[in-house]
Motif scaffolding. Structure first.
Motif, mmCIF file in Angstrom:
data_model
loop_
_atom_site.group_PDB
_atom_site.id
_atom_site.type_symbol
_atom_site.label_atom_id
_atom_site.label_comp_id
_atom_site.label_asym_id
_atom_site.label_seq_id
_atom_site.Cartn_x
_atom_site.Cartn_y
_atom_site.Cartn_z
ATOM 1 N N ASP A 12 -14.127 -7.790 19.984
ATOM 2 C CA ASP A 12 -13.308 -8.705 19.172
ATOM 3 C C ASP A 12 -11.915 -8.900 19.765
ATOM 4 O OD1 ASP A 12 -15.390 -8.678 17.435
ATOM 5 O OD2 ASP A 12 -14.400 -7.472 15.887
ATOM 6 N N LEU A 13 -11.558 -8.060 20.735
ATOM 7 C CA LEU A 13 -10.196 -8.081 21.280
ATOM 8 C C LEU A 13 -10.154 -8.571 22.726
ATOM 9 C CD1 LEU A 13 -9.343 -4.726 19.599
ATOM 10 C CD2 LEU A 13 -8.003 -6.799 19.243
ATOM 11 N N LEU B 212 0.951 2.862 20.180
ATOM 12 C CA LEU B 212 1.789 1.904 19.470
ATOM 13 C C LEU B 212 1.567 2.128 17.976
ATOM 14 C CD1 LEU B 212 3.499 -0.635 20.336
ATOM 15 C CD2 LEU B 212 1.445 -1.987 19.968
ATOM 16 N N ALA B 213 2.603 1.868 17.183
ATOM 17 C CA ALA B 213 2.445 2.057 15.736
ATOM 18 C C ALA B 213 3.262 1.019 14.992
ATOM 19 C CB ALA B 213 2.907 3.449 15.327
ATOM 20 N N ASN B 214 2.850 0.732 13.764
ATOM 21 C CA ASN B 214 3.603 -0.171 12.911
ATOM 22 C C ASN B 214 3.591 0.365 11.483
ATOM 23 O OD1 ASN B 214 4.191 -2.344 11.052
ATOM 24 N ND2 ASN B 214 4.100 -3.712 12.819
ATOM 25 N N PRO B 215 4.771 0.824 11.006
ATOM 26 C CA PRO B 215 4.824 1.421 9.665
ATOM 27 C C PRO B 215 4.474 0.431 8.553
ATOM 28 C CG PRO B 215 7.029 1.279 10.633
ATOM 29 C CD PRO B 215 6.070 0.871 11.697
ATOM 30 N N TYR B 216 4.740 -0.854 8.771
ATOM 31 C CA TYR B 216 4.428 -1.845 7.728
ATOM 32 C C TYR B 216 2.928 -2.069 7.605
ATOM 33 C CZ TYR B 216 9.372 -2.318 8.282
ATOM 34 O OH TYR B 216 10.707 -2.013 8.373
ATOM 35 N N LEU B 217 2.241 -2.003 8.754
ATOM 36 C CA LEU B 217 0.771 -2.118 8.736
ATOM 37 C C LEU B 217 0.108 -0.773 8.432
ATOM 38 C CD1 LEU B 217 0.190 -4.351 11.921
ATOM 39 C CD2 LEU B 217 0.195 -5.094 9.534
ATOM 40 N N ARG B 218 0.917 0.287 8.385
ATOM 41 C CA ARG B 218 0.421 1.664 8.233
ATOM 42 C C ARG B 218 -0.732 1.928 9.207
ATOM 43 N NH1 ARG B 218 2.969 4.086 4.191
ATOM 44 N NH2 ARG B 218 1.481 5.744 3.813
ATOM 45 N N SER B 219 -0.493 1.480 10.439
ATOM 46 C CA SER B 219 -1.527 1.547 11.469
ATOM 47 C C SER B 219 -0.935 1.993 12.800
ATOM 48 C CB SER B 219 -2.167 0.167 11.662
ATOM 49 O OG SER B 219 -2.786 -0.246 10.467
ATOM 50 N N ALA B 220 -1.755 2.676 13.580
ATOM 51 C CA ALA B 220 -1.347 3.141 14.903
ATOM 52 C C ALA B 220 -2.541 3.093 15.837
ATOM 53 C CB ALA B 220 -0.809 4.569 14.809
ATOM 54 N N ILE B 221 -2.230 3.072 17.131
ATOM 55 C CA ILE B 221 -3.286 3.096 18.148
ATOM 56 C C ILE B 221 -2.839 4.015 19.279
ATOM 57 C CG2 ILE B 221 -2.285 0.968 19.166
ATOM 58 C CD1 ILE B 221 -6.006 1.775 19.434
ATOM 59 N N ILE B 222 -3.766 4.781 19.818
ATOM 60 C CA ILE B 222 -3.484 5.468 21.077
ATOM 61 C C ILE B 222 -4.577 5.135 22.080
ATOM 62 C CG2 ILE B 222 -2.248 7.379 19.919
ATOM 63 C CD1 ILE B 222 -4.676 9.184 20.771
ATOM 64 N N PHE C 154 -5.344 -4.526 28.019
ATOM 65 C CA PHE C 154 -5.288 -5.282 26.760
ATOM 66 C C PHE C 154 -3.866 -5.229 26.201
ATOM 67 C CE2 PHE C 154 -9.830 -5.832 25.522
ATOM 68 C CZ PHE C 154 -10.436 -4.999 26.455
ATOM 69 N N LEU C 155 -3.450 -6.309 25.524
ATOM 70 C CA LEU C 155 -2.149 -6.326 24.853
ATOM 71 C C LEU C 155 -2.262 -5.524 23.546
ATOM 72 C CD1 LEU C 155 0.724 -7.487 25.078
ATOM 73 C CD2 LEU C 155 -0.098 -9.533 23.907
ATOM 74 N N GLY C 156 -1.476 -4.441 23.488
ATOM 75 C CA GLY C 156 -1.667 -3.438 22.452
ATOM 76 C C GLY C 156 -1.511 -3.913 21.017
ATOM 77 N N ARG C 157 -0.548 -4.801 20.765
ATOM 78 C CA ARG C 157 -0.206 -5.137 19.370
ATOM 79 C C ARG C 157 -1.396 -5.728 18.600
ATOM 80 N NH1 ARG C 157 3.816 -9.965 21.139
ATOM 81 N NH2 ARG C 157 4.207 -8.418 22.753
ATOM 82 N N PHE C 158 -2.310 -6.393 19.323
ATOM 83 C CA PHE C 158 -3.469 -6.981 18.625
ATOM 84 C C PHE C 158 -4.431 -5.901 18.123
ATOM 85 C CE2 PHE C 158 -1.719 -10.589 20.775
ATOM 86 C CZ PHE C 158 -1.916 -11.623 19.873
ATOM 87 N N PHE C 159 -4.402 -4.739 18.799
ATOM 88 C CA PHE C 159 -5.217 -3.617 18.308
ATOM 89 C C PHE C 159 -4.733 -3.186 16.925
ATOM 90 C CE2 PHE C 159 -7.995 -1.850 21.768
ATOM 91 C CZ PHE C 159 -7.800 -2.887 22.660
ATOM 92 N N LEU C 160 -3.401 -3.241 16.730
ATOM 93 C CA LEU C 160 -2.847 -2.829 15.434
ATOM 94 C C LEU C 160 -3.299 -3.771 14.312
ATOM 95 C CD1 LEU C 160 0.845 -1.752 16.129
ATOM 96 C CD2 LEU C 160 -1.185 -0.311 15.809
ATOM 97 N N ILE C 161 -3.386 -5.047 14.635
ATOM 98 C CA ILE C 161 -3.819 -6.028 13.626
ATOM 99 C C ILE C 161 -5.278 -5.760 13.235
ATOM 100 C CG2 ILE C 161 -4.261 -8.497 13.205
ATOM 101 C CD1 ILE C 161 -1.792 -8.985 15.124
ATOM 102 N N LYS C 162 -6.107 -5.509 14.264
ATOM 103 C CA LYS C 162 -7.522 -5.195 14.026
ATOM 104 C C LYS C 162 -7.658 -3.907 13.187
ATOM 105 C CE LYS C 162 -12.012 -5.291 14.791
ATOM 106 N NZ LYS C 162 -12.785 -6.328 14.100
ATOM 107 N N ILE C 163 -6.859 -2.905 13.538
ATOM 108 C CA ILE C 163 -6.909 -1.617 12.836
ATOM 109 C C ILE C 163 -6.455 -1.780 11.384
ATOM 110 C CG2 ILE C 163 -5.797 0.670 12.757
ATOM 111 C CD1 ILE C 163 -5.854 0.423 15.942
ATOM 112 N N ALA C 164 -5.398 -2.572 11.187
ATOM 113 C CA ALA C 164 -4.899 -2.808 9.826
ATOM 114 C C ALA C 164 -5.959 -3.511 8.982
ATOM 115 C CB ALA C 164 -3.619 -3.624 9.877
#
Ligand code: ZN
Ligand code: ZN
Length: 189
Positions: free
Chosen positions: A46-47, A98-108, A58-68
């Motif tokens: 999907d990414l 990468l992490a985003n506190p507003y999405l309460r999501s992170a990726i390693i 891969f551009l990391g920030r899109f992983f956060l959207i998928k994870i959220a």
């Protein structure tokens, strides 16, 4: 409250690494009332639209959207993605996570935590590095910033040398901040 670990698979996300992260994060964050669970894996398919074939990353920030998105579907408090894909962000050659506190999501990403990436062999080292990066990105989710203490898990890793130098957990200062942001349930009381 639940922290869900989501494998996001390109070729393979090592099961023993997932279990090691689940165990360590589970023990630490149980002090804050969290349970940790490995959620069913998803593919990087999907990414693929954020795959840069020149960089092979891969551009990391899109992983956060998928994870959220998965976090919402699963109804969990916090989601931590673990991928074997190599990630980057604009202005960075690569990122460990990468992490985003507003999405309460992170990726390693495990890609550059593997000793094999540096021409070395040591299975235990990958687990240990992955635990550090998972603790680091979850720290960001819970509002922690980078720490000047090079032994603190919230210290920024510019390279794998920094990751290997730092410890597995938060320094006293960062731990105090975490306690304030989450509410500490001290089971010694
Ligand atoms: Zn960071
Ligand atoms: Zn610290």
């Amino acid at each position: 409250m639940k922290i869900g670990i989501i494998p996001i698979v390109a070729k393979e996300v090592d099961g023993d690494v997932l279990n090691a992260i689940e165990g360590y994060i589970g023990r630490f964050y149980s002090n804050f009332g969290f349970e940790v669970e490995i959620i069913s894996e998803t593919s990087v398919e999907d990414l693929l639209f954020v795959y840069n074939s020149v960089r092979g990353q891969f551009l990391g920030r899109f992983f956060l959207i998928k994870i959220a998105e998965i976090r919402g579907i699963e109804g969990i408090s916090v989601a931590l993605g673990i991928t074997d894909a190599d990630l980057y962000e604009e202005g960075m050659n690569f990122i460990f996570g990468l992490a985003n506190p507003y999405l309460r999501s992170a990726i390693i990403s495990l890609a550059r935590l593997r000793p094999e990436f540096y021409g070395e062999e040591n299975k235990g080292l990958l687990k240990n590095r992955a635990i550090k990066e998972a603790m680091h990105e979850l720290g960001h989710v819970f509002g922690l910033e980078h720490c000047p203490n090079p032994r603190c898990v919230m210290h920024f890793s510019n390279s794998i040398i920094d990751t290997d130098y730092k410890g597995n957990t938060y320094c006293e200062t960062c731990l105090e901040k975490l306690k304030r942001s989450l509410g500490w349930k001290d089971d010694r009381n």
